[in-house]
Design a protein around this motif. Structure first.
Motif, PDB file in Angstrom:
ATOM      1  N   TYR A 149      -5.053  -2.448  -9.468  1.00 36.50           N
ATOM      2  CA  TYR A 149      -5.548  -3.724  -8.964  1.00 36.50           C
ATOM      3  C   TYR A 149      -6.812  -4.144  -9.704  1.00 36.50           C
ATOM      4  O   TYR A 149      -7.712  -3.327  -9.923  1.00 36.50           O
ATOM      5  CB  TYR A 149      -5.863  -3.610  -7.469  1.00 36.50           C
ATOM      6  N   SER A 153      -8.854  -8.635  -6.615  1.00 38.29           N
ATOM      7  CA  SER A 153      -7.508  -8.968  -6.154  1.00 38.29           C
ATOM      8  C   SER A 153      -7.348  -8.881  -4.640  1.00 38.29           C
ATOM      9  O   SER A 153      -6.778  -9.782  -4.013  1.00 38.29           O
ATOM     10  CB  SER A 153      -6.478  -8.070  -6.850  1.00 38.29           C
ATOM     11  N   ARG A 156      -9.130 -11.708  -2.839  1.00 44.14           N
ATOM     12  CA  ARG A 156      -8.398 -12.971  -2.992  1.00 44.14           C
ATOM     13  C   ARG A 156      -7.181 -13.016  -2.068  1.00 44.14           C
ATOM     14  O   ARG A 156      -6.846 -14.073  -1.530  1.00 44.14           O
ATOM     15  CB  ARG A 156      -7.965 -13.153  -4.449  1.00 44.14           C
ATOM     16  N   MET A 157      -6.511 -11.894  -1.904  1.00 46.25           N
ATOM     17  CA  MET A 157      -5.347 -11.848  -1.014  1.00 46.25           C
ATOM     18  C   MET A 157      -5.778 -11.951   0.447  1.00 46.25           C
ATOM     19  O   MET A 157      -5.180 -12.698   1.234  1.00 46.25           O
ATOM     20  CB  MET A 157      -4.562 -10.555  -1.243  1.00 46.25           C
ATOM     21  N   ALA A 171       0.772 -10.717  -4.468  1.00 48.27           N
ATOM     22  CA  ALA A 171      -0.036 -10.998  -5.649  1.00 48.27           C
ATOM     23  C   ALA A 171       0.848 -11.207  -6.869  1.00 48.27           C
ATOM     24  O   ALA A 171       2.077 -11.145  -6.795  1.00 48.27           O
ATOM     25  CB  ALA A 171      -1.013  -9.845  -5.876  1.00 48.27           C
ATOM     26  N   ALA A 215       2.524  -5.002  -4.112  1.00 51.92           N
ATOM     27  CA  ALA A 215       1.395  -5.797  -3.620  1.00 51.92           C
ATOM     28  C   ALA A 215       1.808  -6.586  -2.382  1.00 51.92           C
ATOM     29  O   ALA A 215       2.151  -7.757  -2.463  1.00 51.92           O
ATOM     30  CB  ALA A 215       0.893  -6.744  -4.707  1.00 51.92           C
ATOM     31  N   GLU A 255      -0.465 -15.428  -3.903  1.00 55.81           N
ATOM     32  CA  GLU A 255      -1.803 -15.663  -4.452  1.00 55.81           C
ATOM     33  C   GLU A 255      -1.762 -15.345  -5.953  1.00 55.81           C
ATOM     34  O   GLU A 255      -1.857 -14.188  -6.361  1.00 55.81           O
ATOM     35  CB  GLU A 255      -2.828 -14.777  -3.742  1.00 55.81           C
ATOM     36  N   ALA A 258      -4.661 -13.232  -7.746  1.00 57.20           N
ATOM     37  CA  ALA A 258      -4.825 -11.807  -7.453  1.00 57.20           C
ATOM     38  C   ALA A 258      -3.872 -11.071  -8.392  1.00 57.20           C
ATOM     39  O   ALA A 258      -2.657 -11.092  -8.212  1.00 57.20           O
ATOM     40  CB  ALA A 258      -4.488 -11.516  -5.993  1.00 57.20           C
TER      41      ALA A 258
END
Length: 495
Positions: A149, A153, A156-157, A171, A215, A255, A258
């Motif tokens: 990651y 990330s 952002r998620m 992601a 993810a 997202e 991410a």
């Protein structure tokens, strides 16, 4: 009259071979809606207490890199814990985890299953039961043992979970093998089309097909509503989870900023094994939700016409290719001129679709463009590009053929030209067994030769051939195995 109807029907079936690419163009046009339907207006500085759940079977080579990168996340350390479920590993996974737990006390937890080998979903459920029994966790990040990651990330998620209507977030998975093979470059480009583009368009219409397996960020409420466990009845546990989340009225969000790096198979044999599992899972999901397709709902968008088009354009692509080729051959026998017109129409549309989608994808992710532009151009294969040239600019093709005749002294003649044309008609379908042949050559150890064949036949036809193999495996009732893809930790240097 009957003959005219038959000819008309054959023309329609032949030209329908271009339908998947037309749907691809439509999907890419939907990407533009993501700028207005990105969900950012409903996000906030939400940093829920997050448990990271990692299933691991013989992952000693990759776990240290993965967990060290997780410790570098831009996320409060008191709101993060990493739980690794060791699925009865027989390598040094246990020793690696013991060292990591000692290095990061309280943040890395090692759970071991002594009765392993049942697959990823069973391994996840072992950890999920333990986490839900404790009230600390507010969100769960499901990931793979080999993915890395980027530091921002998870933050952002997680911001999307500020919206209580969101059940899960995924992601942008990017192929990140350092010093990878020709095949990983093909995968890198494929992921631009399948994720950066496709998931954006799905997000825009409000129907995500699948949370990326490496993810998946879920709210605790979503997990509890799903019964507190992951589906174990199919090879597509992540897709089932995605569908069930949306069918219950909760949003699934993509997202794109991410970014998560993954190591993908570097040879055709490994890719085939991985993608066959995915394709069989999609066939199983299609059957399981047969009552949902093309049935609009006020609760979710999975029954919309657009989502059905996007889903079946991929799932039924081998069927479309075979029927299109068969129709062209039938026309060749009934009306040579009409078959030529249908052939040209099919490949001109394919050419336009290929140019549009390739240009769009390359502009969407410039870093991947610099790395895999050659694979993007050769995605359909040299032979398909040659067929496109023949269909779109026959004068250029005739000039090239004439130059070849002058150079070699070999002239095809009428019969030879007809056979060449018939071969071009058949190529829409023949490229799939040719892809299977590339896999067999790869399995025999002739990997360089297999690589050359992939460039000639195309990477896209490999994916179609795998989907056809999934049809056969499901029809035969083949054993449902979760074959693990071997990873070596090559993704480390990509961050």
């Amino acid at each position: 009259m009957a003959r005219d109807v038959l000819l008309g029907l054959l023309v329609v079936v032949a030209v329908a071979g271009a339908a998947p690419l037309l749907i691809g163009i439509y999907q890419y046009l939907l990407v533009g809606l993501h700028a207005h339907r990105h969900h950012l207006d409903e996000t906030g500085p939400d940093l829920p207490r997050t448990a990271v759940l990692i299933p691991a079977w013989n992952e000693a080579d990759v776990l240290a890199t993965t967990i060290h990168q997780l410790m570098r996340l831009d996320y409060p350390r008191d709101r993060l814990v990493v739980v690794v479920v060791d699925d009865a590993s027989t390598d040094a996974t246990g020793e690696v985890l013991a060292a990591l737990a000692a290095e990061h006390p309280g943040m890395v937890v090692h759970l071991r299953r002594e009765d392993g080998g049942q697959g990823k979903a069973h391994t996840l459920n072992h950890g999920l039961r333990a986490l839900l029994a404790d009230g600390w966790m507010e969100a769960l990040l499901v990931m793979d043992a080999d993915v890395v990651y980027e530091p921002d990330s998870l933050r952002r998620m997680a911001r999307h979970l500020a919206d209580p209507e969101v059940g899960a977030v995924t992601a942008y998975i990017k192929e990140g093998s350092e010093g990878g093979s020709y095949l990983t470059r093909f995968v890198a480009y494929e992921y631009v089309t399948a994720q950066a583009a496709a998931r954006r368009s799905q997000h825009a219409i409000g129907a995500i097909a699948c949370l990326a397996g490496g993810a998946q960020l879920h709210s605790r409420a979503n997990l509890e509503a799903l019964g507190g466990q992951i589906d174990t009845s199919t090879l597509a546990e992540d897709t089932i989870t995605t569908f069930e989340t949306q069918r219950a009225g909760r949003k699934v969000v993509f997202e794109p900023h991410a970014v998560v790096w993954a190591e993908e198979p570097g040879d055709i044999t490994g890719l085939w094994k991985q993608r066959l599992r995915w394709a069989r899972g999609n066939v199983q999901v299609t059957r399981r939700y047969k009552g949902q397709w093309l049935r609009p709902s006020t609760v979710h968008r999975l029954g919309s016409v657009t989502f059905a088009l996007l889903w079946f354009a991929t799932l039924l692509l081998p069927v479309v290719m075979i029927t299109s080729a068969a129709a062209l051959v039938a026309l060749w026998g009934l009306d040579r001129d009409l078959s030529t017109d249908a052939f040209r129409a099919l490949w001109i549309v394919n050419a336009l679709g290929f140019v549009f989608t390739t240009t769009f994808a390359l502009l969407l992710d410039p870093s991947t463009t610099r790395r895999a532009w050659k694979e993007a151009v050769l995605f359909p294969g040299v032979i398909s590009l040659f067929v496109i040239l023949h269909a779109c600019v026959p004068a250029v093709f005739r000039s090239a053929a004439g130059a070849a005749t002058d150079l070699t002294g070999i002239r095809l003649g009428t019969e030879g030209s007809d056979l060449f044309l018939l071969a071009a008609y058949l190529w829409v379908a023949v490229c799939m067994p040719a892809s299977w042949l590339a896999k067999r050559i790869d399995q025999a150890g002739f990997r360089r030769l297999a690589g050359v064949l992939v460039y000639v036949v195309g990477y896209g036809p490999i994916l179609c051939a795998v989907t056809f193999a999934a049809y056969v495996a499901e029809a035969r009732g083949a054993e449902q195995r979760w074959d693990k893809t071997v990873k070596t930790g090559k993704v480390a240097a990509r961050t």
